[in-house]
Structure formats: C-alpha cells, structure tokens
Design a protein around this motif. Structure first.
Motif, PDB file in Angstrom:
ATOM      1  N   TRP A 109       0.821  -1.216   0.000  1.00 45.02           N
ATOM      2  CA  TRP A 109       0.000   0.000   0.000  1.00 45.02           C
ATOM      3  C   TRP A 109       0.847   1.254   0.000  1.00 45.02           C
ATOM      4  CZ3 TRP A 109      -0.900   3.734   4.025  1.00 45.02           C
ATOM      5  CH2 TRP A 109      -1.962   4.613   3.760  1.00 45.02           C
ATOM      6  N   SER A 110       0.341   2.282  -0.675  1.00 48.78           N
ATOM      7  CA  SER A 110       0.925   3.615  -0.618  1.00 48.78           C
ATOM      8  C   SER A 110      -0.179   4.615  -0.330  1.00 48.78           C
ATOM      9  CB  SER A 110       1.606   3.976  -1.953  1.00 48.78           C
ATOM     10  OG  SER A 110       2.026   5.337  -1.946  1.00 48.78           O
ATOM     11  N   ALA A 111       0.159   5.651   0.411  1.00 44.25           N
ATOM     12  CA  ALA A 111      -0.815   6.706   0.679  1.00 44.25           C
ATOM     13  C   ALA A 111      -1.065   7.556  -0.562  1.00 44.25           C
ATOM     14  CB  ALA A 111      -0.328   7.588   1.824  1.00 44.25           C
ATOM     15  N   GLN A 112      -0.182   7.430  -1.566  1.00 45.78           N
ATOM     16  CA  GLN A 112      -0.316   8.205  -2.793  1.00 45.78           C
ATOM     17  C   GLN A 112      -1.204   7.471  -3.798  1.00 45.78           C
ATOM     18  OE1 GLN A 112       3.527   9.618  -4.351  1.00 45.78           O
ATOM     19  NE2 GLN A 112       4.461   8.895  -2.451  1.00 45.78           N
ATOM     20  N   ALA A 113      -2.220   8.137  -4.284  1.00 42.87           N
ATOM     21  CA  ALA A 113      -3.076   7.554  -5.313  1.00 42.87           C
ATOM     22  C   ALA A 113      -2.260   7.304  -6.572  1.00 42.87           C
ATOM     23  CB  ALA A 113      -4.234   8.497  -5.616  1.00 42.87           C
ATOM     24  N   GLY A 114      -2.423   6.118  -7.157  1.00 44.07           N
ATOM     25  CA  GLY A 114      -1.749   5.788  -8.399  1.00 44.07           C
ATOM     26  C   GLY A 114      -0.302   5.363  -8.259  1.00 44.07           C
ATOM     27  N   TYR A 115       0.235   5.349  -7.054  1.00 46.20           N
ATOM     28  CA  TYR A 115       1.651   4.997  -6.877  1.00 46.20           C
ATOM     29  C   TYR A 115       1.871   3.492  -7.005  1.00 46.20           C
ATOM     30  CZ  TYR A 115       6.409   5.193  -5.048  1.00 46.20           C
ATOM     31  OH  TYR A 115       7.778   5.093  -4.907  1.00 46.20           O
ATOM     32  N   VAL A 116       1.005   2.703  -6.396  1.00 48.09           N
ATOM     33  CA  VAL A 116       1.116   1.245  -6.465  1.00 48.09           C
ATOM     34  C   VAL A 116       0.155   0.730  -7.532  1.00 48.09           C
ATOM     35  CG1 VAL A 116       0.803  -0.924  -5.220  1.00 48.09           C
ATOM     36  CG2 VAL A 116       1.777   1.062  -4.046  1.00 48.09           C
ATOM     37  N   ASP A 117       0.678  -0.031  -8.488  1.00 45.46           N
ATOM     38  CA  ASP A 117      -0.163  -0.603  -9.543  1.00 45.46           C
ATOM     39  C   ASP A 117      -0.785  -1.908  -9.077  1.00 45.46           C
ATOM     40  OD1 ASP A 117       1.681  -3.010 -10.896  1.00 45.46           O
ATOM     41  OD2 ASP A 117       2.813  -1.424  -9.898  1.00 45.46           O
ATOM     42  N   ASP A 118      -1.793  -2.381  -9.797  1.00 50.12           N
ATOM     43  CA  ASP A 118      -2.536  -3.555  -9.338  1.00 50.12           C
ATOM     44  C   ASP A 118      -1.828  -4.881  -9.601  1.00 50.12           C
ATOM     45  OD1 ASP A 118      -2.817  -3.768 -12.066  1.00 50.12           O
ATOM     46  OD2 ASP A 118      -5.003  -3.584 -12.079  1.00 50.12           O
ATOM     47  N   GLN A 119      -0.588  -4.828 -10.100  1.00 51.43           N
ATOM     48  CA  GLN A 119       0.217  -6.035 -10.268  1.00 51.43           C
ATOM     49  C   GLN A 119       1.473  -6.016  -9.401  1.00 51.43           C
ATOM     50  OE1 GLN A 119      -0.797  -8.674 -12.217  1.00 51.43           O
ATOM     51  NE2 GLN A 119      -2.683  -7.449 -12.443  1.00 51.43           N
ATOM     52  N   GLY A 120       1.674  -4.953  -8.665  1.00 57.72           N
ATOM     53  CA  GLY A 120       2.838  -4.862  -7.795  1.00 57.72           C
ATOM     54  C   GLY A 120       4.147  -4.637  -8.524  1.00 57.72           C
ATOM     55  N   GLN A 121       4.081  -4.147  -9.751  1.00 55.86           N
ATOM     56  CA  GLN A 121       5.298  -3.916 -10.524  1.00 55.86           C
ATOM     57  C   GLN A 121       6.194  -2.866  -9.876  1.00 55.86           C
ATOM     58  OE1 GLN A 121       6.239  -5.745 -13.183  1.00 55.86           O
ATOM     59  NE2 GLN A 121       8.197  -4.653 -13.092  1.00 55.86           N
ATOM     60  N   VAL A 122       5.585  -1.936  -9.139  1.00 49.49           N
ATOM     61  CA  VAL A 122       6.361  -0.907  -8.457  1.00 49.49           C
ATOM     62  C   VAL A 122       7.394  -1.516  -7.519  1.00 49.49           C
ATOM     63  CG1 VAL A 122       4.667  -0.708  -6.576  1.00 49.49           C
ATOM     64  CG2 VAL A 122       6.168   1.218  -7.095  1.00 49.49           C
ATOM     65  N   LEU A 123       7.078  -2.659  -6.976  1.00 45.12           N
ATOM     66  CA  LEU A 123       8.001  -3.334  -6.068  1.00 45.12           C
ATOM     67  C   LEU A 123       9.204  -3.867  -6.837  1.00 45.12           C
ATOM     68  CD1 LEU A 123       8.147  -4.113  -3.043  1.00 45.12           C
ATOM     69  CD2 LEU A 123       7.138  -6.315  -3.657  1.00 45.12           C
ATOM     70  N   ARG A 124       8.972  -4.408  -8.012  1.00 49.88           N
ATOM     71  CA  ARG A 124      10.052  -4.955  -8.842  1.00 49.88           C
ATOM     72  C   ARG A 124      10.900  -3.838  -9.454  1.00 49.88           C
ATOM     73  NH1 ARG A 124       5.344  -7.730  -9.673  1.00 49.88           N
ATOM     74  NH2 ARG A 124       5.350  -9.985  -9.278  1.00 49.88           N
ATOM     75  N   ASP A 125      10.272  -2.717  -9.795  1.00 52.22           N
ATOM     76  CA  ASP A 125      11.020  -1.611 -10.384  1.00 52.22           C
ATOM     77  C   ASP A 125      12.004  -1.011  -9.392  1.00 52.22           C
ATOM     78  OD1 ASP A 125       9.602  -1.991 -12.707  1.00 52.22           O
ATOM     79  OD2 ASP A 125       8.201  -0.337 -12.357  1.00 52.22           O
ATOM     80  N   GLY A 126      11.642  -0.998  -8.127  1.00 50.26           N
ATOM     81  CA  GLY A 126      12.554  -0.543  -7.083  1.00 50.26           C
ATOM     82  C   GLY A 126      12.813   0.950  -7.036  1.00 50.26           C
ATOM     83  N   GLN A 127      11.954   1.737  -7.655  1.00 49.70           N
ATOM     84  CA  GLN A 127      12.150   3.188  -7.673  1.00 49.70           C
ATOM     85  C   GLN A 127      11.529   3.847  -6.439  1.00 49.70           C
ATOM     86  OE1 GLN A 127      14.111   4.560 -10.152  1.00 49.70           O
ATOM     87  NE2 GLN A 127      14.390   2.380 -10.595  1.00 49.70           N
ATOM     88  N   PHE A 128      11.954   3.417  -5.301  1.00 46.38           N
ATOM     89  CA  PHE A 128      11.482   3.977  -4.032  1.00 46.38           C
ATOM     90  C   PHE A 128      12.641   3.949  -3.045  1.00 46.38           C
ATOM     91  CE2 PHE A 128      10.424  -0.530  -4.359  1.00 46.38           C
ATOM     92  CZ  PHE A 128      11.004  -1.055  -3.228  1.00 46.38           C
TER      93      PHE A 128
END
Length: 251
Positions: A109-128
């Motif tokens: 989860w992220s408090a930012q709307a649109g930050y986390v995608d529905d496949q969790g790709q943001v986790l694999r991209d590692g841009q955090f």
C-alpha cells in the motif's frame, strides 16, 4: 409511604442491582491488524450484552510476552494460529477454547493515489527509497511480507530500503505519514465496505505467503468471567461475522 410505592421502589432497586451484577468487564489482547474491526465489534457487543470491553492492541509476539509475564488479559485475538496453541501448551489458555475467527490478507500500500499498480510492478522496479513492513519476529504480517519478498526474489534487492515497525500498525504509520513511499500492511487497515479507502494498493496473491489464519483463545484469567466467554461466543455470531467481512477478512 404507601406499601405499593415501597414495593415498586424495592423492585427497581433489585433490578438495578441484578443488572449491575450481570454486567462485567473483559480485558482483551488484540493483534494490531484487527484494531478497526475489533473496535466495531466491541461497540456492538457492549450494546447487545451490557458488558464492557477493555482492549489492548499490539504485535502478537509482544502480546504473547506480556501474557507470559502475567498481564491480566482474559482473551487473546492473535494474528496467527501458533501463538494461541503455544499458550495452551504453556498452560496459560483454556484447552478447547481456541478457534479461527478470521483469515487475513496482505497488501502492498501507498498513501499516494496511483503509486502502487494492481500487479505490484512498483516493487520490482525498485524506484522507491523506503519500504515499510512489520517486525517478522513479533508480527505474523511482517513474516508474511518477508515471505513475499523471498518468493519474488527481491529480498536482497530491497534489503537496504526496509523500514521495520514493531507492529503492523507502526508499519502503516510509516507509510501514512510519508516516511516510506509504500509498505506491506494488512488489507483490513486500508479497506472497508468493498474498496481501498484511500491511496493505492496491490492485493498480494495468497500463493506468495503462508495463510494468515487468526485464532482466538480464552486465557486462564478469563476462565470464570462470563463476559470473557460471552465475547468469545459473540465472535462466532452473524453480527460479528458481518463486521469482520466488511474489513476484507475471510471466515
């Protein structure tokens, strides 16, 4: 004073005494992920029964330690099955009282709307910069988060970005305040009545972590407290089930 009025006053006094004798308090230790539904259940239970619920919330491992050190809790609602079972083995819980009251789910989860995608790709991209989760030694949801990272092969890649909270509530706080861009939290913390309340989230596939079956158990101090048994029974009722489902748990 007329006899009829005297009898009426005595009857009212007796009824008041009877009601106060029947009402009691119950002290409950509750896993942090179940805070919101427990608060709702407690309000309804108090209204229906007249009993009063005194709840303390924390990581399951911390609550176990407190119980072992003599904390006067009468019920435990854990975030796992192993802790209530261990309390039975320790002689600190009433045998045969344990049951599964809910099965939870993990979300990224992220408090930012649109930050986390529905496949969790943001986790694999590692841009955090920071990824929050709960201490796996104290919180079953934290352990589940580490299992997800292992299954995805990301444990080493994100190791330097992890921020651990002592409970799942603290992990949520890290994300909600922006100290971490995203984090693994309990679905129940960000979900109500069929949708994510705010921010953005990925519902982690249940195949990536061990099932989060959550057990309740009657503890020794509550063995002779009718309010403790009444609350334990209430957790199995349709009224409680309806509340539990509203927060995304399975029964």
């Amino acid at each position: 004073m007329p006899h009829r009025l005297l009898r009426t006053l005595l009857g009212l006094a007796a009824a008041a005494l009877t009601g106060s004798a029947l009402a009691a308090e119950v002290q409950v230790a509750v896993a942090a992920n179940f805070t919101a539904p427990m608060q709702a259940i407690a309000r309804q239970f108090e209204q229906d029964s007249g009993h009063r619920v005194l709840a303390a919330y924390g990581a399951t491992g911390q609550l176990y330690a407190q119980i072992g050190n003599g904390a006067p809790f009468e019920l435990l609602l854990a975030a796992d099955q192993s802790t209530p079972a261990r309390l039975e083995q320790d002689g600190l819980a009433v045998p045969g009282s344990r049951f599964t009251y809910a099965t939870g789910a993990l979300v990224l989860w992220s408090a930012q709307a649109g930050y986390v995608d529905d496949q969790g790709q943001v986790l694999r991209d590692g841009q955090f910069r920071h990824l929050a989760l709960a201490n796996p030694k104290a919180a079953p949801y934290g352990l589940a988060a580490y299992q997800v990272l292992e299954q995805l092969g990301l444990r080493r890649a994100v190791a330097g970005k992890l921020v651990e909270g002592q409970s799942i509530s603290q992990a949520l706080q890290f994300v909600a305040t922006g100290n971490a861009e995203l984090g693994f939290v309990a679905l129940s913390q960000v979900y109500q009545d069929g949708e994510i309340a705010e921010g953005s989230a990925w519902l982690v596939p249940a195949t990536l972590y061990q099932p989060l079956h959550q057990d309740a158990v009657l503890l020794r101090p509550g063995a002779d407290n009718p309010a403790a048994q009444a609350l334990l029974d209430y957790l199995k009722s349709p009224a409680a089930a309806a509340i539990i489902r509203r927060y995304g748990y399975q029964l």
